[in-house]
Design a protein around this motif. Structure first.
Motif, short mmCIF file in Angstrom:
data_model
loop_
_atom_site.label_atom_id
_atom_site.label_comp_id
_atom_site.label_asym_id
_atom_site.label_seq_id
_atom_site.Cartn_x
_atom_site.Cartn_y
_atom_site.Cartn_z
N VAL A 211 43.53 73.62 -23.33
CA VAL A 211 43.26 75.01 -22.96
C VAL A 211 41.93 75.11 -22.21
N SER A 212 40.94 74.36 -22.64
CA SER A 212 39.63 74.38 -21.97
C SER A 212 39.77 73.91 -20.53
N PHE A 213 40.54 72.84 -20.31
CA PHE A 213 40.69 72.33 -18.95
C PHE A 213 41.44 73.33 -18.06
N VAL A 214 42.47 73.96 -18.59
CA VAL A 214 43.24 74.94 -17.80
C VAL A 214 42.33 76.08 -17.36
N ILE A 215 41.48 76.55 -18.27
CA ILE A 215 40.56 77.65 -17.93
C ILE A 215 39.61 77.23 -16.82
N VAL A 216 38.99 76.05 -16.99
CA VAL A 216 38.00 75.60 -16.02
C VAL A 216 38.65 75.25 -14.69
N ALA A 217 39.82 74.64 -14.73
CA ALA A 217 40.53 74.29 -13.49
C ALA A 217 40.88 75.53 -12.68
N ALA A 218 41.26 76.60 -13.37
CA ALA A 218 41.56 77.86 -12.67
C ALA A 218 40.32 78.39 -11.96
N VAL A 219 39.15 78.24 -12.60
CA VAL A 219 37.91 78.67 -11.97
C VAL A 219 37.61 77.80 -10.74
N VAL A 220 37.83 76.49 -10.85
CA VAL A 220 37.59 75.59 -9.71
C VAL A 220 38.46 75.98 -8.52
N LEU A 221 39.71 76.25 -8.77
CA LEU A 221 40.61 76.65 -7.68
C LEU A 221 40.18 77.98 -7.08
N ALA A 222 39.66 78.88 -7.90
CA ALA A 222 39.21 80.18 -7.38
C ALA A 222 37.99 80.02 -6.49
N ILE B 152 32.08 76.62 -19.91
CA ILE B 152 32.66 77.96 -19.90
C ILE B 152 33.47 78.26 -21.17
N PRO B 153 34.31 77.35 -21.67
CA PRO B 153 35.02 77.65 -22.93
C PRO B 153 34.07 77.91 -24.10
N THR B 154 32.95 77.17 -24.17
CA THR B 154 31.96 77.41 -25.23
C THR B 154 31.36 78.80 -25.09
N GLU B 155 31.01 79.17 -23.85
CA GLU B 155 30.45 80.50 -23.61
C GLU B 155 31.47 81.59 -23.97
N LEU B 156 32.74 81.34 -23.64
CA LEU B 156 33.78 82.31 -23.96
C LEU B 156 33.95 82.48 -25.47
N SER B 157 33.75 81.41 -26.21
CA SER B 157 33.87 81.52 -27.66
C SER B 157 32.79 82.44 -28.23
N TYR B 158 31.58 82.39 -27.63
CA TYR B 158 30.53 83.34 -28.03
C TYR B 158 30.91 84.77 -27.63
N LEU B 159 31.54 84.89 -26.46
CA LEU B 159 31.92 86.22 -25.97
C LEU B 159 32.93 86.88 -26.90
N ILE B 160 33.96 86.12 -27.27
CA ILE B 160 35.04 86.68 -28.09
C ILE B 160 34.61 86.84 -29.55
N GLY B 161 33.81 85.88 -30.03
CA GLY B 161 33.34 85.94 -31.41
C GLY B 161 33.95 84.85 -32.27
N PRO B 162 33.80 84.93 -33.59
CA PRO B 162 34.25 83.87 -34.51
C PRO B 162 35.73 83.53 -34.37
N ALA B 163 36.56 84.48 -33.95
CA ALA B 163 37.99 84.21 -33.84
C ALA B 163 38.30 83.16 -32.78
N ALA B 164 37.36 82.93 -31.85
CA ALA B 164 37.59 81.96 -30.77
C ALA B 164 36.78 80.69 -30.96
N ALA B 165 36.34 80.42 -32.16
CA ALA B 165 35.53 79.22 -32.40
C ALA B 165 36.30 77.94 -32.09
N TRP B 166 37.64 78.01 -32.12
CA TRP B 166 38.47 76.83 -31.86
C TRP B 166 38.52 76.46 -30.38
N LEU B 167 38.18 77.39 -29.50
CA LEU B 167 38.42 77.21 -28.07
C LEU B 167 37.75 75.98 -27.47
#
Length: 472
Positions: free
Chosen positions: A140-151, A119-134
């Motif tokens: 940060v990647s784990f926090v994003i994915v963990a939030a999805v797991v809890l949801a 998901i963080p890799t896909e989000l980097s494509y969504l946001i564009g070059p500014a999010a290539a670090w994600l």
């Protein structure tokens, strides 16, 4: 000899009466598309170049067709919560059923984490070059994915009255994305973009190990999943009929999406294919990073994200039902069978599954060696799923006589075809189609992990069966 089919699975059938039948035919069709059509397989197939169409067609004839008819007829005979687990237990007895469920469960846990991990890799494509670090920021990647797991855990506790809408929107999302993907070459040609597009290239693949490995990946990994919805048969309306209808209605859509979608990826690949996120890559290559086209690309990539979350939610839901049904049969502690007093969902099983998925995601983020271990588990999960499919195709061939006599005789021939195709995929799955440091070590890790997981499952079953302790 396994017990007669009529004497097996009486307890789960009674237990399923307390479940809510939420799923209609519409829900089942959209969920079939959601479960089978992944976003990365068109990239893997594109690795075959112009041979992709014939390879897809061969895979559909050799594996998809046998899978479809097996699901239709086995579900018609045994439309009970637990799906493939029930079919295997009826055909092969408690041990056969438990080991089939164990392999399904192992697959479901690992693949849920695998689906969510990019998901963080896909989000980097969504946001564009500014999010290539994600993708490189593990915290940060784990926090994003963990939030999805809890949801999705909260949605699983709430039940299919909510979950089915998540799955339906996910199915619609992937249909919209693939429709966009398929239309893109015609849009590009109308704008005189320099692309080379063939809707249905008919070239034979090269006969080498890489082509065979890619074919093995497509044969099973891309096309499996039609039987998974049968795990929720006890929560489907008129399951004996509607699940079979969902297979018939969804199959032409699924096959067209794969073949035509791969042709579009090839048209915009520019000599490099992103195997992790080929659809976002194709959208960016076609539409660019600015203006109205950029907004359109972002919307399509966002839909891919939602499909990933919805697919993870569906597989997660199925995984939570397997311990519940096995608990009904007293093969594991009845703790897993306890239902939420209001929503009638297996809340203990849901919580246990959530913890395991989070632990796998932590493993993927704590270091290079841990990431390698996570990748091995993820890759090995598909071989566990293949073992479960071997059991499914074996039912009409060597299952209990009482069951076999009630199935069409011709089903044996399609089952032989599906069994051989699955066995080929299982044997070739250890061959890497991407560069690895040591192919033999890679193969040993994949097959060794599969063997160890089954030894653990078998040991658990024998220990529990031998101990004769009361269920807790």
């Amino acid at each position: 000899m396994p017990p007669a089919a009529s004497s097996v699975h009486t307890t789960p059938a009674d237990g399923s009466h307390s479940l809510r039948r939420q799923l209609r035919l519409r829900d089942l069709v959209l969920t079939q598309v959601l479960c089978v059509v992944g976003s990365s397989w068109v990239g893997i197939a594109a690795g075959l170049g112009r041979a992709q169409a014939l390879t897809w067609i061969a895979a559909m004839i050799l594996f998809y067709l046998p899978m479809a008819v097996s699901v239709i007829y086995l579900n018609r005979e045994m439309p009970l919560e637990g799906g493939l687990y029930v079919w295997a237990r009826t055909a092969f007895g408690d041990l056969g059923g438990f080991m089939t469920a164990w392999n399904l469960w192992f697959y479901g846990i690992a693949v849920t984490a695998t689906i969510l991990y990019p998901i963080p890799t896909e989000l980097s494509y969504l946001i564009g070059p500014a999010a290539a670090w994600l993708p490189e920021n593990h915290l940060v990647s784990f926090v994003i994915v963990a939030a999805v797991v809890l949801a999705i855990t909260a949605a699983a506790v709430r039940g299919l009255d909510l979950g089915k809408w998540i799955h339906n929107i996910g199915g619609l999302s992937i249909i919209i994305v693939y429709s966009t993907l398929i239309i893109l070459p015609f849009w590009a040609i109308a704008r005189h973009q320099p692309i080379h597009y063939e809707a249905l290239p008919l070239q034979l693949p090269q006969f080498n190990m890489i082509s065979l490995a890619l074919f093995g990946q497509m044969l099973f990994g891309a096309l499996c999943g039609l039987e998974y919805i049968a795990i929720l048969a006890g929560e489907s309306r008129d399951a004996a009929r509607s699940i079979g209808q969902s297979v018939v209605l969804s199959s032409p859509i699924i096959c067209a999406m794969f073949i035509a979608g791969t042709s579009s990826v090839l048209a915009f690949s520019r000599g490099h294919i992103d195997y992790i996120a080929p659809i976002p890559q194709t959208l960016r290559n076609a539409l660019g990073n600015s203006g109205l086209a950029n907004l359109f690309a972002m919307t399509a990539i966002l839909l891919v994200q939602f499909r990933l979350i919805a697919a993870a939610s569906f597989i997660f839901t199925g995984v939570t039902r397997l311990p519940m049904v096995a608990g009904w049969d007293h093969l594991i502690p009845v703790w897993f069978t306890r239902l939420h007093p209001r929503h009638r969902t297996p809340v203990n099983s849901v919580a246990f599954t959530c913890v395991l998925v989070l632990l796998l995601l932590i493993l993927a983020n704590i270091g290079v060696h841990a990431q390698e271990a996570f990748q091995v588990l993820s890759n090995a999960a598909i071989t566990n799923y293949e073992i479960a499919y071997l059991a499914m195709f074996a039912v009409p061939l060597v299952g209990s006589a009482a069951l076999r006599i009630r199935l069409p005789r011709w089903l044996r021939w399609t089952s032989i075809m599906g069994f051989v195709a699955t066995l080929f995929s299982f044997l070739i799955s250890a061959y890497p189609f991407v560069d690895v440091v040591n192919p033999r070590a890679y193969a040993a890790k994949i097959l060794g992990t599969t063997l160890i997981s089954n030894v653990i499952g078998y040991t658990f079953y024998r220990t529990r069966n031998r101990s004769k302790t009361p269920a807790i």
